[in-house]
Write a protein that holds these residues in place. Sequence first.
Motif, mmCIF file in Angstrom:
data_model
loop_
_atom_site.group_PDB
_atom_site.id
_atom_site.type_symbol
_atom_site.label_atom_id
_atom_site.label_comp_id
_atom_site.label_asym_id
_atom_site.label_seq_id
_atom_site.Cartn_x
_atom_site.Cartn_y
_atom_site.Cartn_z
ATOM 1 N N GLY A 1 0.578 -1.601 -0.307
ATOM 2 C CA GLY A 1 0.399 0.296 -0.305
ATOM 3 C C GLY A 1 0.619 1.059 -0.019
ATOM 4 O O GLY A 1 2.104 0.544 -0.303
ATOM 5 N N PRO A 2 0.161 2.274 -0.062
ATOM 6 C CA PRO A 2 -0.979 2.458 0.277
ATOM 7 C C PRO A 2 -2.228 2.453 -0.638
ATOM 8 O O PRO A 2 -1.763 2.191 -2.008
ATOM 9 N N TYR A 3 -3.151 1.511 -0.183
ATOM 10 C CA TYR A 3 -4.249 1.864 -1.179
ATOM 11 C C TYR A 3 -5.331 2.035 -1.165
ATOM 12 O O TYR A 3 -5.990 3.150 -0.119
ATOM 13 N N LYS A 4 -6.217 2.519 -2.210
ATOM 14 C CA LYS A 4 -6.755 3.836 -1.988
ATOM 15 C C LYS A 4 -8.150 3.918 -2.493
ATOM 16 O O LYS A 4 -8.691 2.938 -2.944
ATOM 17 N N ASN A 5 -9.313 4.567 -1.336
ATOM 18 C CA ASN A 5 -10.876 3.885 -1.939
ATOM 19 C C ASN A 5 -11.316 2.164 -2.776
ATOM 20 O O ASN A 5 -11.373 2.053 -3.467
ATOM 21 N N LEU A 6 -11.529 2.346 -1.752
ATOM 22 C CA LEU A 6 -11.817 0.952 -2.078
ATOM 23 C C LEU A 6 -12.635 -0.151 -1.201
ATOM 24 O O LEU A 6 -13.596 0.995 -0.339
ATOM 25 N N GLN A 7 -13.602 -0.954 -2.089
ATOM 26 C CA GLN A 7 -15.286 -0.942 -1.515
ATOM 27 C C GLN A 7 -15.163 -1.889 -0.146
ATOM 28 O O GLN A 7 -14.030 -2.852 -0.097
#
Length: 560
Positions: free
Chosen positions: A200-206
């Motif tokens: 990550g970072p990982y953005k806007n995940l459901q």
Amino acid sequence: MKQSSVVDLLLLLLAIALLATPAFSDLVLSKVERRIDVTSQIARVTKTLKVVNSGSESVSEFALTFPKFLGNNLAYLSVAPSEGKGKSKRTLVNLSVREADQKGLPDSISVYSVALPKPLSKGDTLTLEVVAAFTNVLQPFPEKITQGEIHLVMLQESAQYLSPYAVESQSLSIKLPNARIESYTKFENTKLQGSELKYGPYKNLQSYSYSPIVVHFESKAAFAVAEKLVREIEVSHWGNVQVTENYNVVHRGAQLKGEFSRLDFQARPNPRGASAFRHLLARLPPRAHSIYYRDDIGNISTSEMKSDSKKTELLIEPRFPLFGGWKTFFTIGYGLPLTDFLFASEGKRFLNISFGSPILDLVTEKLIVQVVLPEGSKDISVTTPFAVKQSQEIKYSHLDIAGRPVVVLEKNNVVPDHNQHIQVYYKFSNINLLSEPLMLISGFFILFITCIIYTRADISISKSSPSYLAKLQWDEVLATLQEVQSIVQKCLATHDKLEASLRDLSRTGDIQTCKAARKSTDSLLKDLSKELKPLLGFLQSFPSASHISPKVLNFSLYLS
Ligand SMILES: *[C@@H]1O[C@H](CO)[C@@H](O)[C@H](O)[C@H]1NC(C)=O
Ligand SMILES: *[C@@H]1O[C@H](CO)[C@@H](O)[C@H](O)[C@H]1NC(C)=O
Ligand SMILES: *[C@@H]1O[C@H](CO)[C@@H](O)[C@H](O)[C@H]1NC(C)=O
């Protein structure tokens, strides 16, 4: 990878794909930071979750989800709100957590429900600190190794945080032991820096985002698991808490295959026994004394001990190195000063002592803690910081009449995080310390009554010489018994004084005064025991007094 875990994983992915109605949609996680520490045999996960209420109604519950293959191995979970921005401000009260109904979620997900300290109203944010410890999730792979091979284990997780809520930004870091890393799943934004693996970072995940990762690395940690540990904690009001711990320890890492060569091991223990562990470290309370460590064969004196004012460390070295699948049985015992652990509160006494094993990084599959209280303790209650199974028993030892109450606490899957203090409250009247002497007195009393009835009956029948002589003898016996009784009373008074000084000690901590009191008590009791001896001899010379002299004898043994 093991067949079963592949199946688990597929089931989970399938279930997540099928997930139609997100049941918890009003909250959003604006930031998630996860850290996983796998430097020991336990996978310890800490998470900082920033929760925002984006709905229109206030929310009082928060759901934590884990893939079932992790959830099934969850040993410890604590959730605490973190206040303000400074991490040091973290309040220590954790929130109440319970295993939640599945709420329509698939079976392959474990759900825990957290009651929030106060409902989170529309637009508000809250930061939660979560600590979770998992056992058995570092799977040895290969499952069997030879003496010369290194110990490799595998961790399965998700690079993205499995949550019923949408996540705006998240990152994961995995702290590996500083050793060989065989392989790890590579993903966008994956970095290996030294022994730290970052996703990550990982953005806007459901909600319910999930992307499986596998990390395969060498672990030199001791996979020491106590299949069973019985800790007996015996409280004695004479100044000591005696702890005895019986361990059945097994190495739960990869099994050793092929022959074990001690010669090889001793010549080059590092390459030729890297997966074995040779010792365990126990951190005992400061001022622990009379420490011993033994196994079936006898005392093991090669173990080392270090102590300072803050702690006492005992290095436990079994007779042979432990390889995967090997077991050992041993006992450690130590005494602790009563004043460090026994306190008074609202007319009750309470023992405040740590719950788990003092051995570092040990996992205990079945822990039984037996707190043995002094005879005559009443109104017993226990406070523990987490749920444990409770029951009560009675233990008899020599000179006990009614037996000692034993509080039995049982818990499965115990990790070092459970090493918190428990409190055992009880009422104890000082008179109970004197129960043995009191028993003797009542014995004498019954005897007197019997004598009176006997002599009266005798007089009314006849005054012929044999029974008259017997009466004279009895008078002498009675006089002697009266002297014995006065000695007993003096003993009671001495006991009282000692008890009072013990009480002072727990209040003032003045050991010298108590020691002096103890010394003077000892010498007084010794004197009384000397006075008792001739009387005892006299009583024994009477055949008719034969049924009382054993009682007095008992008493004089008790004094000496
Ligand atoms: C083992 O050590 C304990 C404590 O030091 C001692 O009381 C006991 O007698 C020893 N037993 C043997 C068999 O040496
Ligand atoms: C028990 O002891 C621990 C450690 O000394 C202390 O932090 C805690 O406050 C004590 N608990 C009670 C109820 O006195
Ligand atoms: C802390 O959390 C545990 C569950 O992990 C719970 O059983 C316990 O009651 C909590 N303790 C406090 C003081 O809230």
